[in-house]
Design an enzyme around this catalytic site. Sequence first.
Site, short mmCIF file in Angstrom:
data_model
loop_
_atom_site.label_atom_id
_atom_site.label_comp_id
_atom_site.label_asym_id
_atom_site.label_seq_id
_atom_site.Cartn_x
_atom_site.Cartn_y
_atom_site.Cartn_z
N THR A 78 40.15 39.35 33.66
CA THR A 78 41.59 39.30 33.90
C THR A 78 42.35 39.16 32.59
O THR A 78 43.33 39.88 32.35
CB THR A 78 41.93 38.13 34.84
OG1 THR A 78 41.35 38.42 36.13
CG2 THR A 78 43.42 37.96 35.00
N ASN B 243 36.38 48.76 42.34
CA ASN B 243 35.70 47.55 42.79
C ASN B 243 35.55 47.46 44.31
O ASN B 243 34.70 46.74 44.80
CB ASN B 243 36.46 46.32 42.28
CG ASN B 243 37.92 46.35 42.69
OD1 ASN B 243 38.61 47.35 42.51
ND2 ASN B 243 38.39 45.27 43.27
N GLN C 105 33.35 46.68 36.74
CA GLN C 105 32.32 47.03 37.75
C GLN C 105 31.32 48.06 37.24
O GLN C 105 30.28 48.27 37.86
CB GLN C 105 32.98 47.57 39.03
CG GLN C 105 33.81 46.54 39.79
CD GLN C 105 32.96 45.41 40.36
OE1 GLN C 105 31.74 45.53 40.52
NE2 GLN C 105 33.60 44.30 40.67
N SER D 288 33.42 41.91 31.75
CA SER D 288 33.39 40.50 32.15
C SER D 288 31.96 40.05 32.44
O SER D 288 31.21 40.72 33.14
CB SER D 288 34.24 40.33 33.41
OG SER D 288 34.09 39.03 33.91
N HIS E 208 30.45 37.61 34.18
CA HIS E 208 29.85 37.15 35.44
C HIS E 208 29.56 38.28 36.41
O HIS E 208 29.03 38.06 37.49
CB HIS E 208 30.71 36.04 36.08
CG HIS E 208 31.97 36.51 36.72
ND1 HIS E 208 32.15 36.57 38.08
CD2 HIS E 208 33.14 36.93 36.18
CE1 HIS E 208 33.38 37.01 38.35
NE2 HIS E 208 33.99 37.23 37.21
N THR F 133 39.70 27.86 20.75
CA THR F 133 38.32 27.62 20.34
C THR F 133 37.37 28.46 21.18
O THR F 133 37.45 28.45 22.41
CB THR F 133 37.99 26.12 20.50
OG1 THR F 133 38.94 25.38 19.75
CG2 THR F 133 36.60 25.82 20.00
N CYS G 35 39.15 39.20 45.16
CA CYS G 35 40.42 38.80 44.59
C CYS G 35 41.57 39.01 45.55
O CYS G 35 42.62 38.42 45.41
CB CYS G 35 40.68 39.54 43.29
SG CYS G 35 39.46 39.14 42.07
#
Lengths: 381, 401
Positions: free
Chosen positions: A70, A149, A178, A198, A200, A236, A324
């Site tokens: 995102t 997706n 995806q 991404s 995950h 960080t 989502c």
Amino acid sequence: MIYLDNSATTKPFPEVVDSFVAVATNYFANPSSLHGLGMKAERLLAQAREQIAAMLRVKPNEIVFTSGGTEANNFAIKGVAWQYQRRGRHIITTKIEHPSVAEPCRQLEELGFEVTYLPVDREGRVSVEQVERALRDDTILVSVMHVNNEVGTVQPIEEIGALLAHYPKTLFHVDRVQGISKVPLDLKQAGVDLCTISAHKFHGLRGAGLLYVREGVRLAPLIAGGGQERQLRSGTENVAAIVAMAKALRLALERYERDIGRLQALKDEWLEALAAIPDIEINTPRDGAAPHIINFSLKSGIKPEVFVHELEKSGIYVSTTSACSSKKKAPSKTLLAMGLGEGRAERGIRISLSFDNSREEIAPAVAAIKQAIKTLSEVTE
Amino acid sequence: MNYDRILIRYGEMTTKGKNRNIFVRRLKNNIARKLQAFERIQIEYMRDRMYILLNGEPHEPIIEKLKTVFGIHSFSLAMKCENDLDAIKKTALAAVRQLPYQGKTFKVSARRVDKQFPYRSDELNYEVGAHILRHTDGLTVNVREPDLDVRIEVRQDGTYITCRDIFGAGGLPVGTSGKAMLMLSGGIDSPVAGYLAMKRGLEIEAVHFFSPPFTSERAKQKVIDLVRKLTTYGGRIKLHIVPFTEVQQAIYQGVPNEYSLISTRRAMLKITDELRRRQRALAIVTGESLGQVASQTLESMYVINEVTNTPILRPLVSMDKMEIIEIAKRIDTHDISILPYEDCCTIFTPRAPKTKPKKEKVLHYESQLDLAPLLEKAVNDTETLVIDEENGRADEFAELF
């Protein structure tokens, strides 16, 4: 448990969790700290960047780590908009983008940018001709997802990239969340300027993602502060999750090499089994779709949310459309855009596979799906 | 039919008369080391060209690697067939079809090295050109400025067909000009000097001055990373890390401020020269560019250079900063070089260093110090790392990735 919701999130590989724990425990220092421990954290970050860059066949300095997909999508779209607004204020995207692309576009519209949302055909695919027709002198960005997706349709990224090669003032962003480790895409050859990934979604951990920013493309930072990530993304760095992402990507790409044929065959078997159920209509196109996503609509009268919970009782996890959007009870944007009608778009169910799924799961899952349809039909009839 | 070999054309080394074999053999070894991951390839070499037989290995990654090997003027993907007109036609067509040829123009340029072959060059041009035209769509002939030049070379051992030339890195094979020590600071200039030295066929060993705690592990790591980038062009490279703190402190305390920089440079050059002697190298390479900073005025160079008569090679001496930066970006050392860590040149920097130092004064100040034992200790305590293109990584983290 039969987990069929891998497009929402994948289960982290155990080795990846081990890496995360080891880095978070042993190299917890801030990579910007001057001392030796800080330097080790910095080296880990550099090595993760190099490994990921090599696997994506790009340069290390073209990788900007983010908190996930995102943020990377927001950064690509708003970063281009702020940076190049004097060049133009027109953006082209599609009607079937993930909310993390669609919403920033909507925000930009409020600020006076103009956005063209391209339609898709019955298979959920945008056409290169339509992109070409939508292009204008003041178009600064084209943003098209790689793999949808919800239904898994693969978009013609290479062709759009080839078209945009003739429009040097228009940047090309691809949301590849995806697609990575499931459908190959050479970013350089396809002429992609910005690309979102991404962790995950390929058995890494949440909280890590990246934006590929082609050398020469400038972006206005969304997050200002300490100047990390070459001033582009302050904050960080999440070293442990980033190292874990590098490892997850390596393992996922190895799984691709080894298992892509098996995954494709698995999906075909799933499609066959589902197509044999009379109350189901398959929405995923037969050709040109990713090997891990299957979308179908239930017969009318069954609420998809209730169906998901009914299957859950048998330990089977699926999604309504995308995770989502599943909490807003709206019809699927993608299915609507494909012209499948409001009713069918309201009753979409998504099964998404990973390399860890097996054939043995199909029979019990399909039996449970049939049973759930039967049970729920009886209740509503 | 796939491209089965890569044809390599030599650069400047073709002018090397009797010594040419030495150059060719070195180039062959450099290429073999560079491509060792591709186990099935074979390298055939002769006086005027070299062939890499692919034996099924993918050509794209090999091409990328070849672009970084000095001594190659250009190279091309090639196919080989027997000296037979039909075979040549078929092979040439296949070679064209492997390329994105739609909408392009082409010509055929045949060369008959084997004069026994029954067709003359222009007959071959015509026959093969017509065959390609007949069997492709969207390809037209242009003999003046073709997009594709289909080259056919009929030699005694067979016919070679190539379509596309790729420029190599030029220069001379690394190692054919002997060995030199590269003074590597971590700035932008010295890695570029190392690159240019290797391009002239020099093998290099890098020397870095390390002054803990004034300079950090990060500065050291930065230099290791720079050497790793240079290994792309030079294979395995030795890096000598000289512990320099005591020498620097002694100079700082014993030499007036405006002369300390000059003395420091002289000490570095003496140490490098001693390392050079021990490593049996014959020259020292530096990133100095005339007039860039105080120690690089002609007067300073004269006083610094006074400590040795070893040849000091300064590949950047006539270059502008912008030209140097451009090369640094191209060879990918720029982004490492600009990382802002203290190095031995930035600590103890005098406020107003002499730009026109006097040799007599330097000698006078240094005569009051007893530097020699400190220099010897620095040389003896030097740590040497061998950095390889493939294994420059810290193993400490291996299992985390």
